[in-house]
Scaffold this motif. Structure first.
Motif, PDB file in Angstrom:
ATOM      1  N   PRO A 142       0.503  -1.248  -0.097  1.00 33.16           N
ATOM      2  CA  PRO A 142      -0.358  -0.190  -0.163  1.00 33.16           C
ATOM      3  C   PRO A 142       1.087   0.842  -0.310  1.00 33.16           C
ATOM      4  CG  PRO A 142       0.259  -0.803   2.205  1.00 33.16           C
ATOM      5  CD  PRO A 142       1.155  -1.419   1.488  1.00 33.16           C
ATOM      6  N   VAL A 143       1.468   1.286  -1.160  1.00 30.01           N
ATOM      7  CA  VAL A 143       2.921   2.470  -0.904  1.00 30.01           C
ATOM      8  C   VAL A 143       1.876   3.917  -0.467  1.00 30.01           C
ATOM      9  CG1 VAL A 143       4.398   1.556  -2.736  1.00 30.01           C
ATOM     10  CG2 VAL A 143       2.541   2.846  -3.536  1.00 30.01           C
ATOM     11  N   MET A 144       0.770   4.177  -1.639  1.00 29.41           N
ATOM     12  CA  MET A 144       0.401   5.544  -0.616  1.00 29.41           C
ATOM     13  C   MET A 144      -0.283   5.550   0.194  1.00 29.41           C
ATOM     14  SD  MET A 144       1.246   6.378  -3.923  1.00 29.41           S
ATOM     15  CE  MET A 144       0.659   7.836  -4.561  1.00 29.41           C
ATOM     16  N   ASP A 145      -0.222   4.625   1.301  1.00 31.77           N
ATOM     17  CA  ASP A 145      -1.356   5.161   2.413  1.00 31.77           C
ATOM     18  C   ASP A 145      -0.261   5.851   3.612  1.00 31.77           C
ATOM     19  OD1 ASP A 145      -3.387   3.727   1.182  1.00 31.77           O
ATOM     20  OD2 ASP A 145      -3.262   1.986   2.850  1.00 31.77           O
ATOM     21  N   PRO A 146      -0.729   6.278   5.059  1.00 32.86           N
ATOM     22  CA  PRO A 146       0.303   6.328   5.454  1.00 32.86           C
ATOM     23  C   PRO A 146       0.310   5.259   6.529  1.00 32.86           C
ATOM     24  CG  PRO A 146      -2.371   6.909   5.590  1.00 32.86           C
ATOM     25  CD  PRO A 146      -2.165   6.506   4.676  1.00 32.86           C
ATOM     26  N   THR A 147       0.534   4.546   6.067  1.00 31.06           N
ATOM     27  CA  THR A 147       1.697   3.589   6.606  1.00 31.06           C
ATOM     28  C   THR A 147       3.190   3.076   5.603  1.00 31.06           C
ATOM     29  OG1 THR A 147       1.070   1.196   7.292  1.00 31.06           O
ATOM     30  CG2 THR A 147       0.410   2.178   5.464  1.00 31.06           C
ATOM     31  N   GLY A 148       3.797   2.489   6.171  1.00 22.53           N
ATOM     32  CA  GLY A 148       5.050   2.144   6.033  1.00 22.53           C
ATOM     33  C   GLY A 148       5.036   0.674   5.727  1.00 22.53           C
ATOM     34  N   SER A 149       6.321   1.024   4.467  1.00 17.37           N
ATOM     35  CA  SER A 149       6.398  -0.548   3.954  1.00 17.37           C
ATOM     36  C   SER A 149       7.327  -0.642   3.664  1.00 17.37           C
ATOM     37  CB  SER A 149       5.572  -0.901   2.780  1.00 17.37           C
ATOM     38  OG  SER A 149       3.845  -0.792   2.642  1.00 17.37           O
ATOM     39  N   MET A 150       7.960  -2.173   3.532  1.00 12.92           N
ATOM     40  CA  MET A 150       9.532  -2.088   3.491  1.00 12.92           C
ATOM     41  C   MET A 150       9.840  -3.294   1.885  1.00 12.92           C
ATOM     42  SD  MET A 150      13.209  -3.013   5.633  1.00 12.92           S
ATOM     43  CE  MET A 150      14.363  -1.911   5.787  1.00 12.92           C
ATOM     44  N   VAL A 151      10.626  -2.832   1.916  1.00 14.56           N
ATOM     45  CA  VAL A 151      11.043  -3.788   0.720  1.00 14.56           C
ATOM     46  C   VAL A 151      12.416  -3.608   0.873  1.00 14.56           C
ATOM     47  CG1 VAL A 151      10.421  -2.075  -1.366  1.00 14.56           C
ATOM     48  CG2 VAL A 151       9.889  -3.867  -1.644  1.00 14.56           C
ATOM     49  N   VAL A 152      12.807  -4.886  -0.191  1.00 15.48           N
ATOM     50  CA  VAL A 152      13.921  -5.576  -0.348  1.00 15.48           C
ATOM     51  C   VAL A 152      14.098  -6.436  -1.539  1.00 15.48           C
ATOM     52  CG1 VAL A 152      16.080  -6.786   0.604  1.00 15.48           C
ATOM     53  CG2 VAL A 152      14.267  -6.127   1.838  1.00 15.48           C
ATOM     54  N   ASP A 153      14.698  -5.786  -2.777  1.00 20.34           N
ATOM     55  CA  ASP A 153      14.345  -6.372  -3.822  1.00 20.34           C
ATOM     56  C   ASP A 153      16.099  -6.419  -4.159  1.00 20.34           C
ATOM     57  OD1 ASP A 153      13.646  -6.441  -6.592  1.00 20.34           O
ATOM     58  OD2 ASP A 153      15.114  -5.187  -6.928  1.00 20.34           O
ATOM     59  N   ILE A 154      16.715  -8.112  -4.352  1.00 19.32           N
ATOM     60  CA  ILE A 154      17.490  -8.719  -4.682  1.00 19.32           C
ATOM     61  C   ILE A 154      17.959  -8.665  -6.430  1.00 19.32           C
ATOM     62  CG2 ILE A 154      19.441 -10.298  -3.880  1.00 19.32           C
ATOM     63  CD1 ILE A 154      17.688 -10.354  -1.337  1.00 19.32           C
ATOM     64  N   GLY A 155      17.902  -8.357  -6.760  1.00 18.75           N
ATOM     65  CA  GLY A 155      18.398  -8.673  -8.422  1.00 18.75           C
ATOM     66  C   GLY A 155      19.512  -8.946  -8.694  1.00 18.75           C
ATOM     67  N   GLY A 156      19.973  -8.596  -9.524  1.00 13.67           N
ATOM     68  CA  GLY A 156      21.433  -9.991 -10.099  1.00 13.67           C
ATOM     69  C   GLY A 156      22.681  -8.734 -10.059  1.00 13.67           C
ATOM     70  N   GLY A 157      22.223  -7.479 -10.358  1.00 12.48           N
ATOM     71  CA  GLY A 157      23.504  -6.596  -9.347  1.00 12.48           C
ATOM     72  C   GLY A 157      23.508  -5.698  -8.348  1.00 12.48           C
ATOM     73  N   THR A 158      21.930  -5.475  -7.765  1.00 14.27           N
ATOM     74  CA  THR A 158      21.990  -4.309  -6.963  1.00 14.27           C
ATOM     75  C   THR A 158      21.159  -4.937  -5.631  1.00 14.27           C
ATOM     76  OG1 THR A 158      20.597  -2.857  -7.797  1.00 14.27           O
ATOM     77  CG2 THR A 158      22.462  -2.361  -7.970  1.00 14.27           C
ATOM     78  N   GLY A 280       5.430  -6.675   7.966  1.00 12.73           N
ATOM     79  CA  GLY A 280       6.336  -6.974   7.951  1.00 12.73           C
ATOM     80  C   GLY A 280       7.318  -6.996   6.835  1.00 12.73           C
ATOM     81  N   ILE A 281       8.189  -7.195   6.084  1.00  9.49           N
ATOM     82  CA  ILE A 281       9.322  -7.587   4.999  1.00  9.49           C
ATOM     83  C   ILE A 281       8.619  -7.765   4.128  1.00  9.49           C
ATOM     84  CG2 ILE A 281      11.471  -7.183   4.549  1.00  9.49           C
ATOM     85  CD1 ILE A 281      13.165  -7.060   6.926  1.00  9.49           C
ATOM     86  N   VAL A 282       9.278  -7.103   2.747  1.00 16.32           N
ATOM     87  CA  VAL A 282       8.369  -8.062   1.811  1.00 16.32           C
ATOM     88  C   VAL A 282       9.840  -8.391   1.168  1.00 16.32           C
ATOM     89  CG1 VAL A 282       7.604  -7.848  -0.240  1.00 16.32           C
ATOM     90  CG2 VAL A 282       6.307  -7.917   1.636  1.00 16.32           C
ATOM     91  N   LEU A 283      10.698  -9.648   0.243  1.00 18.15           N
ATOM     92  CA  LEU A 283      11.728  -9.391  -0.383  1.00 18.15           C
ATOM     93  C   LEU A 283      10.908  -9.696  -2.383  1.00 18.15           C
ATOM     94  CD1 LEU A 283      13.366 -12.266   1.273  1.00 18.15           C
ATOM     95  CD2 LEU A 283      13.389  -9.699   1.574  1.00 18.15           C
ATOM     96  N   THR A 284      11.589  -9.145  -3.101  1.00 18.82           N
ATOM     97  CA  THR A 284      10.558  -9.198  -4.820  1.00 18.82           C
ATOM     98  C   THR A 284      12.588  -9.880  -5.126  1.00 18.82           C
ATOM     99  OG1 THR A 284      11.967  -6.581  -4.736  1.00 18.82           O
ATOM    100  CG2 THR A 284       9.563  -7.588  -4.407  1.00 18.82           C
ATOM    101  N   GLY A 285      12.461  -9.290  -6.488  1.00 14.07           N
ATOM    102  CA  GLY A 285      13.950  -9.782  -7.311  1.00 14.07           C
ATOM    103  C   GLY A 285      14.514 -11.237  -7.390  1.00 14.07           C
ATOM    104  N   GLY A 286      14.712 -11.664  -8.231  1.00 16.90           N
ATOM    105  CA  GLY A 286      14.589 -13.038  -7.926  1.00 16.90           C
ATOM    106  C   GLY A 286      15.740 -13.747  -6.882  1.00 16.90           C
ATOM    107  N   GLY A 287      16.930 -12.686  -6.290  1.00 17.55           N
ATOM    108  CA  GLY A 287      17.850 -13.402  -5.707  1.00 17.55           C
ATOM    109  C   GLY A 287      16.765 -13.739  -3.514  1.00 17.55           C
ATOM    110  N   ALA A 288      15.043 -13.427  -4.434  1.00 17.76           N
ATOM    111  CA  ALA A 288      14.667 -13.350  -3.233  1.00 17.76           C
ATOM    112  C   ALA A 288      14.383 -15.255  -2.938  1.00 17.76           C
ATOM    113  CB  ALA A 288      12.737 -13.358  -3.343  1.00 17.76           C
ATOM    114  N   LEU A 289      14.643 -15.898  -3.820  1.00 25.29           N
ATOM    115  CA  LEU A 289      14.946 -17.062  -4.123  1.00 25.29           C
ATOM    116  C   LEU A 289      15.700 -17.735  -3.511  1.00 25.29           C
ATOM    117  CD1 LEU A 289      12.177 -17.147  -7.906  1.00 25.29           C
ATOM    118  CD2 LEU A 289      11.352 -18.002  -5.615  1.00 25.29           C
TER     119      LEU A 289
END
Ligand SMILES: Nc1ncnc2c1ncn2[C@@H]1O[C@H](COP(=O)(O)OP(=O)(O)OP(=O)(O)O)[C@@H](O)[C@H]1O
Ligand SMILES: [Mg+2]
Length: 334
Positions: A142-158, A280-289
Motif C-alpha cells: 500500500p505505497v500511497m497509504d500513511p503506513t510504512g512498508s519495507m521492500v528488499v529487491d535482490i536482483g542480479g546487480g543490486t 513484515g518485510i517483503v522480498l522481490t527480485g530473483g534473489g528472493a528465491l
C-alpha cells in the motif's frame, strides 16, 4: 498529443533480466540482458535468451556481453542496441513513451544514460522510477497509504532496500551485492577448493539448485555434481559440491544484505519501524528465491519476512502501473 498510436511501456532494465510491460496487456517480454556481438564488425548477432546460451561458449570473433553491471549501464551502445531490439519486438516501429527503473541512489549521469539509451532505442520519451518503489507497487504494497512498508529487491546487480510511505521513499540503501556476487563467491570457492574453473552459468545453476542462505539448514540439502576445467591438468573434470559448503561460500554476501536491511530500519522513524513489524518485510527480485533467505533475514531483524508473489515480475509490474502517472511527470519536467 503524446502517445497516439503507440502504447506506453514500462521497462525493467535489469542487470540479469529485462522485462517489458505494455499498457493494457501486462508483461509481454522477459529476456536475459545479454547481447552477442561480432567483435570485428560490432554487428549484433543475438539478443536475450539466444545470446545467453552463448556465454562462455563464443569463438574469438563473437562476444556475449552483459551490458548492465551493478544495476547501471556499463556498455552504453550495447544497452541501447539491446533495448532497441526489445522495444521493436514488443511494439514494432511505434514510438512509445517509456517508464524505466533505476536502482535507488544512482547518479544523475547514470539516470540520464538510461533515458538517452531508451530514446536512441526508439522511445519517444522516457522517464525513470526508482527500482524499490516500482518493486513495492508490483508486490501490491500500500505505497500511497500513511503506513510504512519495507521492500528488499535482490536482483542480479543490486540489492535495493527501502521503506515507503505516502507515495514516497522514506529511507533507502542500495548495495552492489546481489545475485551476481553469489555466483562469483561460488566460482571462487570451487576454484580454491577443487582447483576447478567453472563458468558463470554453472555457478548460477549451483546457486539455484542447492544454494542456501542458512548454513545450518543447508545440511538438509544434498550435493550436486558439477563440471569444469581442472586448473592443474587443464582437462575437463567433475566434482561433487556440498550444499553446506556453498552456503558458507555465499555467507558474506548474505550478511551484507542483512546489514543493509538493518541500516535502513535504523534510519526510519519509530512509527514506520512499528508498521514494518506489523506488516513484515517483503522480498522481490530473483534473489528472493534463494533458499532459506526469509528465515535468516527474519532471525536477524526479528521482523516477519515474506516473498512477494512472482518476485521476478514485481519491478516490471510496478513500472507498468506507474505509467498512469506519466502525464504528471511530463508536467513536472517542463
Ligand atoms: N531460485 C533462485 N535462487 C537463487 N537466485 C535466483 C533464483 N532464481 C533467480 N535467481 C537470481 O536472481 C537474479 C536475477 O534477478 P532479477 O531478474 O530480479 O535481477 P535484475 O532485475 O536483472 O537485476 P538488478 O535489479 O540488480 O539490475 C540472478 O542473479 C539469478 O541468479
Ligand atoms: Mg531488478
Amino acid at each position: 498529443m503524446f502517445g497516439l498510436g503507440a502504447k506506453n511501456i514500462g521497462i525493467d532494465l535489469g542487470t540479469a533480466n529485462t522485462l517489458v510491460y505494455m499498457e493494457g496487456k501486462g508483461i509481454v517480454l522477459r529476456e536475459p540482458s545479454v547481447v552477442a556481438k561480432n567483435t570485428q564488425t560490432d554487428k549484433v548477432i543475438a539478443v536475450g535468451s539466444e545470446a545467453r546460451e552463448m556465454i562462455g561458449r563464443t569463438p574469438a570473433n563473437i562476444a556475449a556481453i552483459r551490458p548492465m553491471k551493478d544495476g547501471v549501464i556499463a556498455d552504453y551502445d550495447t544497452t541501447a542496441a539491446m533495448l532497441k531490439y526489445f522495444i521493436e519486438k514488443t511494439v514494432g516501429n511505434a514510438k512509445p513513451s517509456a517508464m524505466i527503473c533505476v536502482p535507488s541512489g544512482v547518479t544523475e549521469v547514470e539516470k540520464r544514460a538510461v533515458i538517452d539509451a531508451a530514446r536512441v532505442a526508439g522511445a519517444r520519451e522516457a522517464f525513470v522510477i526508482e527500482e524499490p518503489f516500482a518493486a513495492a507497487i508490483g508486490a501490491g504494497l500500500p505505497v500511497m497509504d500513511p503506513t510504512g512498508s519495507m521492500v528488499v529487491d535482490i536482483g542480479g546487480g543490486t540489492t535495493d532496500v527501502a521503506t515507503i510511505s505516502l507515495g514516497g521513499i522514506v529511507s533507502s540503501t542500495s548495495i552492489r551485492q546481489a545475485g551476481d556476487k553469489f555466483n562469483s563467491a561460488i566460482i571462487n570457492y570451487v576454484h580454491s577448493n577443487f582447483n576447478l574453473l567453472i563458468g558463470e552459468r554453472t555457478a548460477e545453476d549451483i546457486k539455484i539448485q542447492i544454494g542456501s542462505a542458512s548454513v545450518e539448514k543447508a545440511t538438509n540439502i544434498e550435493s550436486i555434481n558439477i563440471r569444469g576445467r581442472d586448473l592443474v591438468s587443464g582437462l575437463p573434470k567433475s566434482v561433487d559440491v556440498k550444499a553446506v559448503d556453498v552456503a558458507n561460500a555465499i555467507q558474506d554476501v548474505v550478511q551484507d544484505i542483512i546489514v543493509a536491511i538493518k541500516e535502513t530500519l535504523e534510519q526510519t522513524s519509530p512509527e514506520i519501524a512499528a508498521d514494518v513489524i506489523d506488516h513484515g518485510i517483503v522480498l522481490t527480485g530473483g534473489g528472493a528465491l534463494l533458499k532459506n533467505l526469509p528465515d535468516v533475514i527474519s532471525e536477524a531483524t526479528k521482523v516477519p519476512v515474506f516473498i512477494a508473489q512472482d518476485p521476478l515480475d514485481c519491478v516490471a509490474l510496478g513500472t507498468g502501473k506507474s505509467l498512469k502517472n506519466i502525464e504528471l511527470m511530463r508536467k513536472s519536467r517542463r
